[in-house]
Design a protein around this motif. Structure first.
Motif, PDB file in Angstrom:
ATOM      1  N   LEU A  32      40.736  55.712  60.775  1.00 23.61           N
ATOM      2  CA  LEU A  32      40.814  55.817  62.234  1.00 23.61           C
ATOM      3  C   LEU A  32      42.212  55.458  62.726  1.00 23.61           C
ATOM      4  CD1 LEU A  32      37.417  54.358  63.540  1.00 23.61           C
ATOM      5  CD2 LEU A  32      38.138  56.749  63.483  1.00 23.61           C
ATOM      6  N   SER A  33      42.798  54.433  62.120  1.00 21.28           N
ATOM      7  CA  SER A  33      44.135  54.007  62.519  1.00 21.28           C
ATOM      8  C   SER A  33      45.182  55.072  62.165  1.00 21.28           C
ATOM      9  CB  SER A  33      44.480  52.676  61.840  1.00 21.28           C
ATOM     10  OG  SER A  33      45.787  52.277  62.180  1.00 21.28           O
ATOM     11  N   LEU A  34      45.152  55.538  60.934  1.00 19.20           N
ATOM     12  CA  LEU A  34      46.142  56.523  60.488  1.00 19.20           C
ATOM     13  C   LEU A  34      46.031  57.856  61.229  1.00 19.20           C
ATOM     14  CD1 LEU A  34      46.038  55.960  56.617  1.00 19.20           C
ATOM     15  CD2 LEU A  34      47.946  55.464  58.157  1.00 19.20           C
ATOM     16  N   ARG A  35      44.819  58.335  61.381  1.00 16.00           N
ATOM     17  CA  ARG A  35      44.619  59.668  61.959  1.00 16.00           C
ATOM     18  C   ARG A  35      44.576  59.689  63.482  1.00 16.00           C
ATOM     19  NH1 ARG A  35      39.963  62.517  58.246  1.00 16.00           N
ATOM     20  NH2 ARG A  35      40.847  61.977  56.220  1.00 16.00           N
ATOM     21  N   HIS A  36      44.074  58.591  64.095  1.00 19.29           N
ATOM     22  CA  HIS A  36      43.793  58.647  65.540  1.00 19.29           C
ATOM     23  C   HIS A  36      44.331  57.464  66.337  1.00 19.29           C
ATOM     24  CE1 HIS A  36      41.154  61.823  64.195  1.00 19.29           C
ATOM     25  NE2 HIS A  36      40.542  60.962  63.404  1.00 19.29           N
ATOM     26  N   SER A  37      45.045  56.563  65.685  1.00 23.90           N
ATOM     27  CA  SER A  37      45.552  55.346  66.335  1.00 23.90           C
ATOM     28  C   SER A  37      44.426  54.566  67.009  1.00 23.90           C
ATOM     29  CB  SER A  37      46.638  55.689  67.365  1.00 23.90           C
ATOM     30  OG  SER A  37      47.737  56.286  66.740  1.00 23.90           O
ATOM     31  N   LEU A  38      43.298  54.480  66.331  1.00 24.28           N
ATOM     32  CA  LEU A  38      42.122  53.766  66.841  1.00 24.28           C
ATOM     33  C   LEU A  38      41.616  52.789  65.799  1.00 24.28           C
ATOM     34  CD1 LEU A  38      39.769  56.449  68.470  1.00 24.28           C
ATOM     35  CD2 LEU A  38      40.954  54.598  69.625  1.00 24.28           C
ATOM     36  N   CYS A  39      40.858  51.809  66.255  1.00 26.14           N
ATOM     37  CA  CYS A  39      40.085  50.946  65.374  1.00 26.14           C
ATOM     38  C   CYS A  39      38.605  51.214  65.701  1.00 26.14           C
ATOM     39  CB  CYS A  39      40.441  49.476  65.597  1.00 26.14           C
ATOM     40  SG  CYS A  39      40.128  48.900  67.282  1.00 26.14           S
ATOM     41  N   ALA A 100      38.004  53.974  82.857  1.00 29.29           N
ATOM     42  CA  ALA A 100      37.555  55.353  82.700  1.00 29.29           C
ATOM     43  C   ALA A 100      38.314  55.966  81.534  1.00 29.29           C
ATOM     44  CB  ALA A 100      37.803  56.146  83.986  1.00 29.29           C
ATOM     45  N   ILE A 101      37.660  56.834  80.820  1.00 28.04           N
ATOM     46  CA  ILE A 101      38.288  57.532  79.701  1.00 28.04           C
ATOM     47  C   ILE A 101      39.134  58.686  80.253  1.00 28.04           C
ATOM     48  CG2 ILE A 101      36.314  59.076  79.309  1.00 28.04           C
ATOM     49  CD1 ILE A 101      36.921  58.789  76.263  1.00 28.04           C
ATOM     50  N   THR A 102      40.254  58.951  79.619  1.00 29.44           N
ATOM     51  CA  THR A 102      41.126  60.055  80.019  1.00 29.44           C
ATOM     52  C   THR A 102      40.841  61.282  79.141  1.00 29.44           C
ATOM     53  OG1 THR A 102      42.857  59.431  78.447  1.00 29.44           O
ATOM     54  CG2 THR A 102      42.961  58.425  80.668  1.00 29.44           C
ATOM     55  N   ARG A 103      41.479  62.388  79.462  1.00 34.95           N
ATOM     56  CA  ARG A 103      41.331  63.587  78.612  1.00 34.95           C
ATOM     57  C   ARG A 103      41.823  63.310  77.200  1.00 34.95           C
ATOM     58  NH1 ARG A 103      43.347  67.511  83.213  1.00 34.95           N
ATOM     59  NH2 ARG A 103      41.330  68.032  84.115  1.00 34.95           N
ATOM     60  N   LYS A 104      42.953  62.619  77.115  1.00 32.92           N
ATOM     61  CA  LYS A 104      43.491  62.266  75.802  1.00 32.92           C
ATOM     62  C   LYS A 104      42.492  61.389  75.044  1.00 32.92           C
ATOM     63  CE  LYS A 104      47.511  60.361  73.478  1.00 32.92           C
ATOM     64  NZ  LYS A 104      48.854  59.790  73.626  1.00 32.92           N
ATOM     65  N   GLY A 105      41.841  60.470  75.739  1.00 29.23           N
ATOM     66  CA  GLY A 105      40.829  59.619  75.121  1.00 29.23           C
ATOM     67  C   GLY A 105      39.638  60.430  74.631  1.00 29.23           C
ATOM     68  N   ARG A 106      39.222  61.412  75.413  1.00 31.75           N
ATOM     69  CA  ARG A 106      38.101  62.281  74.992  1.00 31.75           C
ATOM     70  C   ARG A 106      38.472  63.082  73.738  1.00 31.75           C
ATOM     71  NH1 ARG A 106      33.895  62.335  78.450  1.00 31.75           N
ATOM     72  NH2 ARG A 106      34.313  61.598  80.544  1.00 31.75           N
ATOM     73  N   ARG A 107      39.708  63.570  73.691  1.00 32.90           N
ATOM     74  CA  ARG A 107      40.141  64.318  72.500  1.00 32.90           C
ATOM     75  C   ARG A 107      40.177  63.403  71.272  1.00 32.90           C
ATOM     76  NH1 ARG A 107      43.790  66.580  76.294  1.00 32.90           N
ATOM     77  NH2 ARG A 107      45.471  65.243  75.497  1.00 32.90           N
ATOM     78  N   ALA A 108      40.676  62.185  71.473  1.00 35.11           N
ATOM     79  CA  ALA A 108      40.719  61.226  70.364  1.00 35.11           C
ATOM     80  C   ALA A 108      39.306  60.862  69.911  1.00 35.11           C
ATOM     81  CB  ALA A 108      41.478  59.970  70.782  1.00 35.11           C
ATOM     82  N   LEU A 109      38.406  60.721  70.849  1.00 32.20           N
ATOM     83  CA  LEU A 109      37.006  60.409  70.523  1.00 32.20           C
ATOM     84  C   LEU A 109      36.388  61.526  69.697  1.00 32.20           C
ATOM     85  CD1 LEU A 109      34.488  58.594  70.883  1.00 32.20           C
ATOM     86  CD2 LEU A 109      34.035  59.870  72.989  1.00 32.20           C
ATOM     87  N   GLN A 110      36.585  62.754  70.119  1.00 34.67           N
ATOM     88  CA  GLN A 110      36.017  63.900  69.396  1.00 34.67           C
ATOM     89  C   GLN A 110      36.582  63.987  67.981  1.00 34.67           C
ATOM     90  OE1 GLN A 110      33.497  65.966  70.267  1.00 34.67           O
ATOM     91  NE2 GLN A 110      33.685  66.691  68.176  1.00 34.67           N
ATOM     92  N   ALA A 111      37.896  63.865  67.867  1.00 35.23           N
ATOM     93  CA  ALA A 111      38.526  63.953  66.551  1.00 35.23           C
ATOM     94  C   ALA A 111      38.090  62.802  65.648  1.00 35.23           C
ATOM     95  CB  ALA A 111      40.047  63.970  66.698  1.00 35.23           C
ATOM     96  N   SER A 112      38.020  61.605  66.202  1.00 34.36           N
ATOM     97  CA  SER A 112      37.634  60.453  65.388  1.00 34.36           C
ATOM     98  C   SER A 112      36.156  60.506  65.004  1.00 34.36           C
ATOM     99  CB  SER A 112      37.981  59.139  66.088  1.00 34.36           C
ATOM    100  OG  SER A 112      37.363  59.046  67.341  1.00 34.36           O
ATOM    101  N   ALA A 113      35.331  61.137  65.821  1.00 29.90           N
ATOM    102  CA  ALA A 113      33.917  61.305  65.461  1.00 29.90           C
ATOM    103  C   ALA A 113      33.807  62.144  64.189  1.00 29.90           C
ATOM    104  CB  ALA A 113      33.142  61.948  66.609  1.00 29.90           C
ATOM    105  N   SER A 114      34.599  63.195  64.108  1.00 26.67           N
ATOM    106  CA  SER A 114      34.592  64.030  62.898  1.00 26.67           C
ATOM    107  C   SER A 114      35.049  63.232  61.684  1.00 26.67           C
ATOM    108  CB  SER A 114      35.501  65.248  63.093  1.00 26.67           C
ATOM    109  OG  SER A 114      34.997  66.061  64.122  1.00 26.67           O
ATOM    110  N   THR A 115      36.068  62.408  61.871  1.00 23.92           N
ATOM    111  CA  THR A 115      36.554  61.560  60.775  1.00 23.92           C
ATOM    112  C   THR A 115      35.463  60.599  60.322  1.00 23.92           C
ATOM    113  OG1 THR A 115      38.842  61.712  61.550  1.00 23.92           O
ATOM    114  CG2 THR A 115      38.288  59.829  60.142  1.00 23.92           C
ATOM    115  N   LEU A 116      34.827  59.927  61.271  1.00 31.70           N
ATOM    116  CA  LEU A 116      33.759  58.978  60.942  1.00 31.70           C
ATOM    117  C   LEU A 116      32.624  59.648  60.177  1.00 31.70           C
ATOM    118  CD1 LEU A 116      33.369  56.810  64.152  1.00 31.70           C
ATOM    119  CD2 LEU A 116      33.762  55.984  61.838  1.00 31.70           C
ATOM    120  N   LEU A 117      32.168  60.769  60.695  1.00 34.40           N
ATOM    121  CA  LEU A 117      31.057  61.460  60.034  1.00 34.40           C
ATOM    122  C   LEU A 117      31.446  61.927  58.636  1.00 34.40           C
ATOM    123  CD1 LEU A 117      29.574  63.479  63.021  1.00 34.40           C
ATOM    124  CD2 LEU A 117      28.574  61.498  61.859  1.00 34.40           C
ATOM    125  N   GLY A 118      32.688  62.364  58.482  1.00 34.10           N
ATOM    126  CA  GLY A 118      33.159  62.784  57.166  1.00 34.10           C
ATOM    127  C   GLY A 118      33.132  61.644  56.164  1.00 34.10           C
TER     128      GLY A 118
END
Length: 158
Positions: A32-39, A100-118
């Motif tokens: 999550l950190s490497l791909r999406h700058s998230l924890c 509130a979540i931003t558009r960028k946050g929604r995109r990061a959420l969607q992308a990170s969801a795919s990473t998590l599920l993978g």
């Protein structure tokens, strides 16, 4: 087997049981950190904000992701710096915030969801080795007659 031996055996079984979970958690955090700058907590915040309409109070987020207010505040600051959330002061209390979540946050959420599920669906994921047998062995060790007697003796001494 004396009490110290049983305690050491139980600890060894516990460590063997949780090690795959710790490894999986570390892998998720890393990816999550490497791909999406998230924890993981950042993902939880974005998910919570995306699942709600409008703004969400900071206190509500703390409650739902089971983290302290200072920790969540720091995390929100990081997400805000990355443009993933917007922070608004409440009109009724100048110290409180709503988010509130931003558009960028929604995109990061969607992308990170795919990473998590993978990661979680991989055949060789470390947690796949966590079996009911391991848990059963641990609970058997913990509930052996000698352990139960020791616990009851300690309760009587208190």
């Amino acid at each position: 087997m004396d009490e110290q031996d049983r305690a050491f055996e139980a600890l060894s079984q516990w460590k063997t049981t949780i090690r795959p979970i710790e490894q999986l958690n570390a892998r998720i955090e890393s990816e999550l950190s490497l791909r999406h700058s998230l924890c993981i907590s950042g993902y939880e915040v974005l998910y919570l904000l995306a699942s709600r309409r409008g703004k969400t109070p900071l206190t509500e987020i703390c409650k739902h992701i089971d983290r302290s207010q200072p920790r969540v505040s720091r995390l929100i600051g990081q997400l805000e710096e990355r443009g993933m959330v917007d922070r608004y002061r409440t009109a009724s209390d100048g110290r409180a915030y709503q988010l509130a979540i931003t558009r960028k946050g929604r995109r990061a959420l969607q992308a990170s969801a795919s990473t998590l599920l993978g990661i979680l669906s991989e055949e060789d994921a470390p947690a796949r080795h966590l079996t009911a047998e391991r848990l059963s062995a641990l609970w058997q060790t913990l509930s052996s007659p000698a352990t139960v007697q020791t616990e009851q003796g300690q309760a009587g001494e208190a």
